[in-house]
Design a protein around this motif. Structure first.
Motif, PDB file in Angstrom:
ATOM      1  N   THR A 154      -9.355  -0.351  -7.039  1.00 26.11           N
ATOM      2  CA  THR A 154      -7.695   0.330  -7.484  1.00 26.11           C
ATOM      3  C   THR A 154      -7.587   1.578  -7.290  1.00 26.11           C
ATOM      4  OG1 THR A 154      -7.359  -1.735  -8.520  1.00 26.11           O
ATOM      5  CG2 THR A 154      -5.528  -0.309  -9.108  1.00 26.11           C
ATOM      6  N   ALA A 210      -5.014   3.928  -9.469  1.00 26.44           N
ATOM      7  CA  ALA A 210      -4.117   3.801 -10.548  1.00 26.44           C
ATOM      8  C   ALA A 210      -3.464   5.062 -10.489  1.00 26.44           C
ATOM      9  CB  ALA A 210      -4.385   3.397 -12.200  1.00 26.44           C
ATOM     10  N   PRO A 235       7.623   1.146 -12.983  1.00 24.25           N
ATOM     11  CA  PRO A 235       7.410  -0.309 -13.052  1.00 24.25           C
ATOM     12  C   PRO A 235       6.456   0.353 -13.593  1.00 24.25           C
ATOM     13  CG  PRO A 235       7.500   0.420 -10.695  1.00 24.25           C
ATOM     14  CD  PRO A 235       7.644   2.152 -11.680  1.00 24.25           C
ATOM     15  N   SER A 236       6.166  -1.061 -14.078  1.00 21.31           N
ATOM     16  CA  SER A 236       5.226  -1.829 -13.974  1.00 21.31           C
ATOM     17  C   SER A 236       3.560  -1.821 -13.539  1.00 21.31           C
ATOM     18  CB  SER A 236       5.081  -2.843 -15.238  1.00 21.31           C
ATOM     19  OG  SER A 236       3.325  -3.541 -15.596  1.00 21.31           O
ATOM     20  N   CYS A 242       1.976   1.273 -12.425  1.00 24.05           N
ATOM     21  CA  CYS A 242       2.790   2.570 -11.593  1.00 24.05           C
ATOM     22  C   CYS A 242       1.204   3.897 -12.628  1.00 24.05           C
ATOM     23  CB  CYS A 242       4.055   3.051 -11.650  1.00 24.05           C
ATOM     24  SG  CYS A 242       4.325   3.884 -13.140  1.00 24.05           S
ATOM     25  N   LYS A 269       1.100   5.304 -15.634  1.00 23.31           N
ATOM     26  CA  LYS A 269       1.688   5.509 -16.652  1.00 23.31           C
ATOM     27  C   LYS A 269       0.391   5.672 -17.602  1.00 23.31           C
ATOM     28  CE  LYS A 269       5.242   2.998 -17.418  1.00 23.31           C
ATOM     29  NZ  LYS A 269       4.990   1.940 -16.275  1.00 23.31           N
ATOM     30  N   THR A 270      -0.014   4.703 -18.217  1.00 23.67           N
ATOM     31  CA  THR A 270      -1.331   4.431 -19.411  1.00 23.67           C
ATOM     32  C   THR A 270      -2.062   5.141 -18.406  1.00 23.67           C
ATOM     33  OG1 THR A 270      -0.088   2.076 -20.106  1.00 23.67           O
ATOM     34  CG2 THR A 270      -2.142   3.002 -21.132  1.00 23.67           C
ATOM     35  N   THR A 271      -2.630   4.816 -17.356  1.00 23.06           N
ATOM     36  CA  THR A 271      -3.760   5.777 -17.049  1.00 23.06           C
ATOM     37  C   THR A 271      -2.899   7.270 -16.995  1.00 23.06           C
ATOM     38  OG1 THR A 271      -3.857   3.551 -15.143  1.00 23.06           O
ATOM     39  CG2 THR A 271      -5.244   5.619 -15.208  1.00 23.06           C
ATOM     40  N   GLN A 286       0.032   1.530 -27.230  1.00 23.67           N
ATOM     41  CA  GLN A 286       1.245   0.392 -26.103  1.00 23.67           C
ATOM     42  C   GLN A 286       0.954  -0.747 -27.269  1.00 23.67           C
ATOM     43  OE1 GLN A 286       0.664   0.326 -21.917  1.00 23.67           O
ATOM     44  NE2 GLN A 286       3.180  -1.436 -21.970  1.00 23.67           N
ATOM     45  N   GLU A 294       4.993   3.413 -24.694  1.00 16.09           N
ATOM     46  CA  GLU A 294       6.339   2.913 -24.963  1.00 16.09           C
ATOM     47  C   GLU A 294       5.923   2.449 -26.137  1.00 16.09           C
ATOM     48  OE1 GLU A 294       7.422  -0.155 -22.088  1.00 16.09           O
ATOM     49  OE2 GLU A 294       5.910   0.318 -20.320  1.00 16.09           O
TER      50      GLU A 294
HETATM   51  N1  LIG Z   1      -9.712  -1.030 -16.203  1.00 11.48           N
HETATM   52  C1  LIG Z   1      -9.190  -1.235 -15.178  1.00 11.48           C
HETATM   53  N2  LIG Z   1      -9.903  -1.764 -13.869  1.00 11.48           N
HETATM   54  C2  LIG Z   1      -8.799  -2.343 -12.743  1.00 11.48           C
HETATM   55  N3  LIG Z   1      -7.620  -1.927 -12.495  1.00 11.48           N
HETATM   56  C3  LIG Z   1      -7.217  -1.263 -13.500  1.00 11.48           C
HETATM   57  C4  LIG Z   1      -7.651  -1.172 -14.821  1.00 11.48           C
HETATM   58  N4  LIG Z   1      -6.702  -0.244 -15.649  1.00 11.48           N
HETATM   59  C5  LIG Z   1      -5.304  -0.309 -15.198  1.00 11.48           C
HETATM   60  N5  LIG Z   1      -5.541  -0.736 -14.050  1.00 11.48           N
HETATM   61  C6  LIG Z   1      -4.719  -0.817 -13.013  1.00 11.48           C
HETATM   62  O1  LIG Z   1      -4.519   0.237 -12.257  1.00 11.48           O
HETATM   63  C7  LIG Z   1      -2.727   0.234 -12.028  1.00 11.48           C
HETATM   64  C8  LIG Z   1      -2.174   1.339 -13.725  1.00 11.48           C
HETATM   65  O2  LIG Z   1      -2.661   0.539 -14.704  1.00 11.48           O
HETATM   66  P1  LIG Z   1      -1.617   1.300 -15.837  1.00 11.48           P
HETATM   67  O3  LIG Z   1      -1.949   0.449 -17.387  1.00 11.48           O
HETATM   68  O4  LIG Z   1      -2.042   3.067 -15.813  1.00 11.48           O
HETATM   69  O5  LIG Z   1       0.108   0.605 -16.060  1.00 11.48           O
HETATM   70  P2  LIG Z   1       1.190   0.880 -16.277  1.00 11.48           P
HETATM   71  O6  LIG Z   1       1.915   2.137 -15.695  1.00 11.48           O
HETATM   72  O7  LIG Z   1       0.921   1.536 -17.710  1.00 11.48           O
HETATM   73  O8  LIG Z   1       2.323  -0.707 -16.028  1.00 11.48           O
HETATM   74  P3  LIG Z   1       3.095  -1.208 -17.630  1.00 11.48           P
HETATM   75  O9  LIG Z   1       4.054  -0.337 -17.448  1.00 11.48           O
HETATM   76  O10 LIG Z   1       2.594  -2.078 -17.492  1.00 11.48           O
HETATM   77  O11 LIG Z   1       2.412  -0.669 -18.915  1.00 11.48           O
HETATM   78  C9  LIG Z   1      -2.571  -1.486 -12.400  1.00 11.48           C
HETATM   79  O12 LIG Z   1      -2.290  -1.960 -11.522  1.00 11.48           O
HETATM   80  C10 LIG Z   1      -3.241  -1.725 -13.351  1.00 11.48           C
HETATM   81  O13 LIG Z   1      -3.949  -3.044 -12.046  1.00 11.48           O
END
Ligand SMILES: Nc1ncnc2c1ncn2[C@@H]1O[C@H](COP(=O)(O)OP(=O)(O)OP(=O)(O)O)[C@@H](O)[C@H]1O
Ligand SMILES: [Mg+2]
Length: 395
Positions: free
Chosen positions: A15, A17, A36-37, A39, A41-43, A83, A162
């Motif tokens: 993936t 991210a 959106p969820s 995408c 952001k947390t990464t 979060q 968040e």
């Molecule tokens: N440890 C992991 N291994 C594999 N894929 C991951 C891992 N952590 C996150 N992902 C994937 O990376 C992408 C980004 O995740 P992230 O948590 O950064 O999203 P986000 O924008 O914070 O979402 P949300 O709004 O739902 O919190 C997603 O597709 C998620 O499934």
């Protein structure tokens, strides 16, 4: 202060991210990451305090590549609101807030004093709430504790994922206002994640709109709303972006109408003459210090009407008070809301810096023009005062 240079994060399962991300957050700036969820952001956020390591690219903090900084030392400089708040359920509010100072080896007394000070700062009474456990707090109070805990070691940088996500819209708006007030005092460099465009617009000095793993647009809120860079951004900010934009567009002096102005001690005859020049139906009434008193209608100035009798006396006896006013720089949304609240066809705009001196009047028509001008100015990269409404098709 925080600088991403071509940062990519690919997880073990393939993936991607975050994909080749480059942007910068200035010192004291609050940047919201919205999208959106899933995408990324947390990464993005977790790479700043090295909870996640980038696959490629680098991140600089104050000019220093964080890959070379000890993660524990790094996290001292970075407050983190995770979060879903993530308070320790078996620790009291005070202990939760003192977590970081405690980890940093502060003396117990000093850590607890600091925690109490911070609870106070976020609007919780340490004497009342300090000894409670998280489950004994409301959702909004828990969120405040999360913010207090992140601020505990007075870090220059704050990451907030968040932080107000888990509360209802009314509480969220209150927390946002409190946070803006707090930020105006502490001036941290903040990366703030949200999936709520309204929140991003209200809080951010600038907004990064995320598509999948990429930034689609990185601009001031008014620009994102007024001139979305891509169809994706336009869709994300929504069809009512014109309405959202009201809240980020300030009233400028050039937006205002200038009705005739009379003073409390002017004679009725003189005031009547002033209105007659413009065939105005009403005038703004000011006191001797040019502060707003209210308004007076042409009828009230006409002889034998309005209670003065016989055309004598001064404006003072016939003027009506006016409470619907705002300072220059207040948002068009506040203006609209003030008009509705006072059921007023106009509001007075005052210069908040110069002892509430009267500047002009905002009417619904002028409000609409101001919005149109500001949208058009952004689209052309011009100042709002330079925009001639006649030149906008359909205006
Ligand atoms: N440890 C992991 N291994 C594999 N894929 C991951 C891992 N952590 C996150 N992902 C994937 O990376 C992408 C980004 O995740 P992230 O948590 O950064 O999203 P986000 O924008 O914070 O979402 P949300 O709004 O739902 O919190 C997603 O597709 C998620 O499934
Ligand atoms: Mg997330």
């Amino acid at each position: 202060m925080i600088r991403f240079e071509h940062v990519t994060k690919r997880y073990a399962d393939g993936t991607t991210a975050v994909d080749d991300l480059s942007f910068e957050v200035a010192e004291g700036e609050l940047v919201t990451l919205v999208g959106p969820s899933g995408c990324g952001k947390t990464t993005t956020m977790k790479m700043v305090n090295r909870l996640i390591e980038p696959t490629s690219g680098r991140i600089l903090l104050d000019g220093e590549d964080i890959a070379g900084v000890d993660p524990v030392e790094l996290r001292r400089r970075i407050g983190y609101v995770i979060q879903q708040v993530g308070l320790f359920p078996h620790k009291t509010v005070l202990e939760n807030t003192a977590t970081v100072p405690h980890l940093l080896g502060w003396q117990r007394k000093k850590a607890r004093e600091r925690a109490a000070e911070l609870l106070d700062l976020v609007g919780l009474d340490p004497a009342v709430h300090g000894s409670r456990y998280p489950h004994q707090l409301s959702g909004g109070q828990r969120q405040r504790v999360g913010v207090a805990r992140a601020l505990a070691a007075d870090p220059p940088v704050l990451l907030m994922d968040e932080p107000f996500g888990a509360v209802d819209p009314v509480v969220r708006e209150r927390l946002q206002n409190e946070f803006l007030r707090l930020q105006s005092q502490v001036r941290k460099t903040v990366l703030f994640v949200t999936h709520d465009i309204e929140e991003a617009v209200r809080l951010g000095d600038r907004i990064a709109v995320y598509g999948h793993g990429r930034i689609e647009q990185f601009d001031a809120p008014a620009t994102v709303l007024g001139a979305p860079a891509t169809p994706y951004v336009a869709d994300f900010v929504g069809a009512d972006r014109g309405l959202k934009r009201l809240s980020v567009t300030p009233i400028e002096a050039g937006d205002l109408e200038q009705p005739p102005v009379v003073h409390l001690d002017d004679t009725v005859a003189a005031a009547g003459a002033a209105l007659a020049v413009d065939e105005a139906r009403w005038a703004v009434v000011l006191d001797d210090a040019d502060r707003l008193h209210g308004w007076i209608s042409a009828e009230a100035l006409a002889d034998g009407r309005g209670g003065g009798g016989g055309g004598g006396g001064t404006v003072r006896e016939r003027a009506r008070r006016m409470d619907a006013w705002l300072p220059v720089g207040a948002s068009l949304k506040q203006a609209f809301s003030t008009m509705l609240q006072h059921d007023a066809g106009w509001i007075a705009v005052l210069d908040g810096d110069a002892a509430d001196r009267f500047v002009g009047v905002l009417t619904p028509a002028r409000l609409h023009e101001a919005l149109r001008r500001s949208i058009d100015a952004d689209a052309r990269g011009a100042a709002r005062s330079e925009v001639d409404l006649e030149s906008i098709p359909g205006a």
